[in-house]
Write a protein that holds these residues in place. Structure first.
Motif, PDB file in Angstrom:
ATOM      1  N   GLU B   7       0.868  -1.178   0.000  1.00  0.00           N
ATOM      2  CA  GLU B   7       0.000   0.000   0.000  1.00  0.00           C
ATOM      3  C   GLU B   7       0.906   1.229   0.000  1.00  0.00           C
ATOM      4  O   GLU B   7       1.894   1.283   0.747  1.00  0.00           O
ATOM      5  CB  GLU B   7      -0.898   0.014   1.234  1.00  0.00           C
ATOM      6  CG  GLU B   7      -2.055  -0.960   1.170  1.00  0.00           C
ATOM      7  CD  GLU B   7      -3.054  -0.622   0.070  1.00  0.00           C
ATOM      8  OE1 GLU B   7      -3.213   0.585  -0.257  1.00  0.00           O
ATOM      9  OE2 GLU B   7      -3.658  -1.562  -0.481  1.00  0.00           O
ATOM     10  N   TYR B   9       1.445   5.405   0.278  1.00  0.00           N
ATOM     11  CA  TYR B   9       0.908   6.629   0.876  1.00  0.00           C
ATOM     12  C   TYR B   9       1.840   7.790   0.530  1.00  0.00           C
ATOM     13  O   TYR B   9       3.059   7.633   0.559  1.00  0.00           O
ATOM     14  CB  TYR B   9       0.834   6.522   2.402  1.00  0.00           C
ATOM     15  CG  TYR B   9       0.138   5.273   2.902  1.00  0.00           C
ATOM     16  CD1 TYR B   9      -1.205   5.291   3.272  1.00  0.00           C
ATOM     17  CD2 TYR B   9       0.835   4.076   3.019  1.00  0.00           C
ATOM     18  CE1 TYR B   9      -1.827   4.146   3.741  1.00  0.00           C
ATOM     19  CE2 TYR B   9       0.218   2.924   3.475  1.00  0.00           C
ATOM     20  CZ  TYR B   9      -1.121   2.970   3.839  1.00  0.00           C
ATOM     21  OH  TYR B   9      -1.741   1.834   4.302  1.00  0.00           O
ATOM     22  N   ILE B  20       0.177   7.097   9.998  1.00  0.00           N
ATOM     23  CA  ILE B  20       0.302   5.823   9.270  1.00  0.00           C
ATOM     24  C   ILE B  20       1.299   4.904   9.984  1.00  0.00           C
ATOM     25  O   ILE B  20       1.079   3.702  10.123  1.00  0.00           O
ATOM     26  CB  ILE B  20       0.745   6.071   7.810  1.00  0.00           C
ATOM     27  CG1 ILE B  20      -0.261   6.967   7.088  1.00  0.00           C
ATOM     28  CG2 ILE B  20       0.885   4.744   7.052  1.00  0.00           C
ATOM     29  CD1 ILE B  20       0.283   7.610   5.816  1.00  0.00           C
ATOM     30  N   GLU B  23      -0.408   3.474  12.973  1.00  0.00           N
ATOM     31  CA  GLU B  23      -1.433   2.487  12.650  1.00  0.00           C
ATOM     32  C   GLU B  23      -0.821   1.140  12.247  1.00  0.00           C
ATOM     33  O   GLU B  23      -1.336   0.082  12.617  1.00  0.00           O
ATOM     34  CB  GLU B  23      -2.325   3.021  11.515  1.00  0.00           C
ATOM     35  CG  GLU B  23      -3.489   2.095  11.188  1.00  0.00           C
ATOM     36  CD  GLU B  23      -4.341   2.630  10.044  1.00  0.00           C
ATOM     37  OE1 GLU B  23      -4.133   3.772   9.606  1.00  0.00           O
ATOM     38  OE2 GLU B  23      -5.211   1.862   9.587  1.00  0.00           O
ATOM     39  N   HIS B  24       0.287   1.180  11.487  1.00  0.00           N
ATOM     40  CA  HIS B  24       0.802  -0.061  10.903  1.00  0.00           C
ATOM     41  C   HIS B  24       2.089  -0.579  11.547  1.00  0.00           C
ATOM     42  O   HIS B  24       2.570  -1.653  11.165  1.00  0.00           O
ATOM     43  CB  HIS B  24       0.988   0.106   9.398  1.00  0.00           C
ATOM     44  CG  HIS B  24      -0.305   0.358   8.683  1.00  0.00           C
ATOM     45  ND1 HIS B  24      -1.243  -0.630   8.496  1.00  0.00           N
ATOM     46  CD2 HIS B  24      -0.828   1.488   8.144  1.00  0.00           C
ATOM     47  CE1 HIS B  24      -2.288  -0.126   7.853  1.00  0.00           C
ATOM     48  NE2 HIS B  24      -2.070   1.162   7.645  1.00  0.00           N
ATOM     49  N   ASP B  26       5.461  -1.950  12.607  1.00  0.00           N
ATOM     50  CA  ASP B  26       6.608  -2.469  11.872  1.00  0.00           C
ATOM     51  C   ASP B  26       6.318  -2.702  10.393  1.00  0.00           C
ATOM     52  O   ASP B  26       7.237  -2.851   9.593  1.00  0.00           O
ATOM     53  CB  ASP B  26       7.044  -3.820  12.462  1.00  0.00           C
ATOM     54  CG  ASP B  26       7.694  -3.645  13.807  1.00  0.00           C
ATOM     55  OD1 ASP B  26       7.893  -2.482  14.204  1.00  0.00           O
ATOM     56  OD2 ASP B  26       8.002  -4.667  14.449  1.00  0.00           O
ATOM     57  N   ASP B  27       5.036  -2.774  10.035  1.00  0.00           N
ATOM     58  CA  ASP B  27       4.683  -3.035   8.635  1.00  0.00           C
ATOM     59  C   ASP B  27       4.800  -1.792   7.753  1.00  0.00           C
ATOM     60  O   ASP B  27       4.631  -1.882   6.544  1.00  0.00           O
ATOM     61  CB  ASP B  27       3.245  -3.565   8.539  1.00  0.00           C
ATOM     62  CG  ASP B  27       3.172  -5.033   8.933  1.00  0.00           C
ATOM     63  OD1 ASP B  27       4.238  -5.676   8.995  1.00  0.00           O
ATOM     64  OD2 ASP B  27       2.058  -5.518   9.180  1.00  0.00           O
ATOM     65  N   ALA B  28       5.046  -0.643   8.362  1.00  0.00           N
ATOM     66  CA  ALA B  28       5.146   0.597   7.589  1.00  0.00           C
ATOM     67  C   ALA B  28       6.580   1.118   7.627  1.00  0.00           C
ATOM     68  O   ALA B  28       7.276   0.969   8.630  1.00  0.00           O
ATOM     69  CB  ALA B  28       4.200   1.648   8.151  1.00  0.00           C
ATOM     70  N   PRO B  49       4.960  -3.715   3.671  1.00  0.00           N
ATOM     71  CA  PRO B  49       3.540  -3.741   3.278  1.00  0.00           C
ATOM     72  C   PRO B  49       2.920  -2.356   3.132  1.00  0.00           C
ATOM     73  O   PRO B  49       2.011  -2.167   2.337  1.00  0.00           O
ATOM     74  CB  PRO B  49       2.870  -4.506   4.429  1.00  0.00           C
ATOM     75  CG  PRO B  49       3.965  -5.301   5.056  1.00  0.00           C
ATOM     76  CD  PRO B  49       5.203  -4.466   4.910  1.00  0.00           C
ATOM     77  N   HIS B  50       3.433  -1.392   3.907  1.00  0.00           N
ATOM     78  CA  HIS B  50       2.895  -0.030   3.849  1.00  0.00           C
ATOM     79  C   HIS B  50       4.047   0.949   3.642  1.00  0.00           C
ATOM     80  O   HIS B  50       4.871   1.145   4.531  1.00  0.00           O
ATOM     81  CB  HIS B  50       2.136   0.305   5.138  1.00  0.00           C
ATOM     82  CG  HIS B  50       0.945  -0.587   5.346  1.00  0.00           C
ATOM     83  ND1 HIS B  50      -0.292  -0.308   4.826  1.00  0.00           N
ATOM     84  CD2 HIS B  50       0.833  -1.775   5.998  1.00  0.00           C
ATOM     85  CE1 HIS B  50      -1.130  -1.285   5.153  1.00  0.00           C
ATOM     86  NE2 HIS B  50      -0.476  -2.182   5.869  1.00  0.00           N
ATOM     87  N   ASP B 164       8.719   3.960  14.917  1.00  0.00           N
ATOM     88  CA  ASP B 164       7.641   4.923  14.681  1.00  0.00           C
ATOM     89  C   ASP B 164       8.147   6.364  14.662  1.00  0.00           C
ATOM     90  O   ASP B 164       7.383   7.302  14.815  1.00  0.00           O
ATOM     91  CB  ASP B 164       6.534   4.755  15.732  1.00  0.00           C
ATOM     92  CG  ASP B 164       7.052   4.941  17.146  1.00  0.00           C
ATOM     93  OD1 ASP B 164       8.289   5.111  17.309  1.00  0.00           O
ATOM     94  OD2 ASP B 164       6.251   4.943  18.085  1.00  0.00           O
TER      95      ASP B 164
END
Lengths: 176, 284
Positions: B7, B9, B20, B23-24, B26-28, B49-50, B164
């Motif tokens: 995804e 952004y 973002i 919200e996500h 380690d996946d962002a 993933p993000h 983060d």
């Protein structure tokens, strides 16, 4: 899983709109989606520069940019630099000075060289070799690429100075 | 060559980036120039993933040169560094080093922030920033904090930045004296076999202060306080340089790879540090 998004890019002055996955590398967008097959793929580690295009005034390796990043951008490829009947001085110089053999690196080379000469219209040989260092060639040994760029620079500078002479002349006339 | 799906952004401000990330987890991941992250994604060595593209986030593309420090936004590119005459006058080591990083195309895209935040010991700017005593500003949900470059690197790809947090700027105390960034590499665009950053201040005929850091000779950049200390008070003669090299060799821990075995890397590190010291001293 498909997560296609709507993107719009301008390539060689033409607006292109399409749906694509964000992960699509710009080089594939150009080659496979838009059939602009001058930019090539020579590696997967961002070294060779065969995919070089100009994006918003920067020389960019189109294999290292997602189409999502390029959304809204203005892109120039070799096809937008000149055509068979209207060669750019660099294209003509590569032809005249044997700056290519197999031709695979040439679109990226010439596209990069347009930007190099824009930033440095009078490059030394060292400036050219360093300024072209992001583009690999297997055929030429680079020597004739350097000569081609030198020749194109000389021609472009001559054209520039003659046109400014014309401008100067006109301004003198206007002053009279 | 083909990265996995993600995804994408492109937030307009840092609040959007942080939400973002929150919200996500380690996946962002944030992306600046993309010239380390995208190659890793193409090799499927990085799974993101993000993906958060920072290009539209304002306020991180400026260089401001104050009287006693220089602040460089994280999105300032290597090309911007080279192209900035005022910056080169204030801190010439930055242009000297940036010209030894990658190639023209990569330098149009690759950013200072990405280079220092990446965590790859092959990157050149981390050692340079340790040499200069720079500070990295990161922002997270709890606000901003500053981390000295010399405390930032923990191991390969492991830094003091939390997942983060976003690195937003690099602040460099105004450098003084002579400088050099010496890099031994196999070819254009290669990471260093060994590289050395040196900044040396002369007082009269002797060295008043010296700062030395080494690149790609451990799993992190290496600030060698002892190497700098070995030069202070000397006339930076052969004996002092040998002492600095010996001190530096005690601080590095290279590993064997295609650039050579450990003994070779230590040898090259010594040669490169000597060149860096001699050139920095000649400019001091």
């Amino acid at each position: 899983m498909s997560n296609k998004k709507h993107y719009k890019i301008t390539v060689n002055g033409k607006d292109e709109e399409f749906l694509a996955e964000p992960r699509e590398l710009l080089i594939y967008t150009l080659r496979e989606r838009l059939n602009i097959t001058g930019p090539h793929i020579g590696c997967e580690t961002s070294h060779c520069g065969a995919c070089t295009v100009t994006i918003d005034g920067k020389s960019v390796k189109a294999c290292t940019m997602f189409v999502a990043q390029a959304d809204g951008k203005d892109i120039t490829t070799i096809e937008g630099i000149g055509g068979p009947d209207d060669l750019h001085p660099l294209q003509n110089a590569f032809k005249e000075h044997h700056g290519l053999q197999c031709g695979y690196c040439t679109p990226g080379m010439i596209t990069r060289a347009t930007k190099l000469l824009e930033e440095n219209p009078n490059p030394t040989e060292e400036d050219i070799r360093f300024g072209m260092a992001g583009n690999i060639c297997r055929c030429t040994g680079y020597q004739n690429i350097v000569k081609s760029i030198q020749a194109a620079a000389a021609e472009m500078n001559a054209a520039q100075s003659s046109s400014s002479e014309v401008v100067g002349h006109k301004s003198v006339e206007a002053a009279e | 060559m083909i990265p996995a799906a993600f995804e994408y952004y492109r937030p307009k401000d840092m609040a959007g980036v942080l939400s973002i990330l929150e919200e996500h987890g380690d996946d962002a991941r944030v992306m600046a120039g993309g010239h380390s992250l995208i190659p890793m994604m193409k090799l499927r060595m990085a799974d993101v993933p993000h993906l958060i593209d920072l290009q539209d986030v304002g306020g991180m593309s400026d260089v401001s040169i104050g009287s006693d420090s220089i602040r460089i936004g994280a999105l300032v590119t290597q090309h911007d560094i080279i192209d900035n005459d005022a910056l080169a006058a204030a801190a010439p080591i930055l242009r000297e080093a940036a010209l030894q990083i990658a190639d023209p195309q990569v330098r149009y895209m690759g950013t200072v922030g990405g280079n220092v935040a990446n965590g790859d010991p092959g990157n050149d700017m981390p050692g340079l920033m340790q040499c200069l005593g720079a500070t990295f500003t990161v922002v997270g949900a709890d606000g901003e904090r500053d981390i000295p470059a010399r405390d930032f690197y923990e191991a390969a790809y492991m830094t003091a930045r939390e997942d983060d947090e976003v690195l937003t700027a690099v602040t460099i105390p105004m450098p003084h004296g002579g400088y050099a960034y010496e890099k031994q590499k196999r070819k254009i665009g290669d990471y260093a076999t060994a590289a050395a950053a040196a900044q040396i201040v002369k007082g009269g005929t002797t060295c008043a202060s010296a700062s030395i850091a080494m690149t790609n000779l451990s799993d992190t950049p290496v600030f060698s306080e002892a190497a700098g200390a070995a030069l202070v008070g000397t006339s930076v003669d052969d004996a002092a340089i040998k002492a600095a090299i010996a001190a530096m060799l005690g601080d590095i821990d290279p590993t064997e790879d295609n650039r050579g075995p450990v003994a070779f890397k230590k040898h090259v590190a010594g040669v490169i540090l000597r060149r860096a010291i001699e050139r920095a001293w000649s400019r001091a």
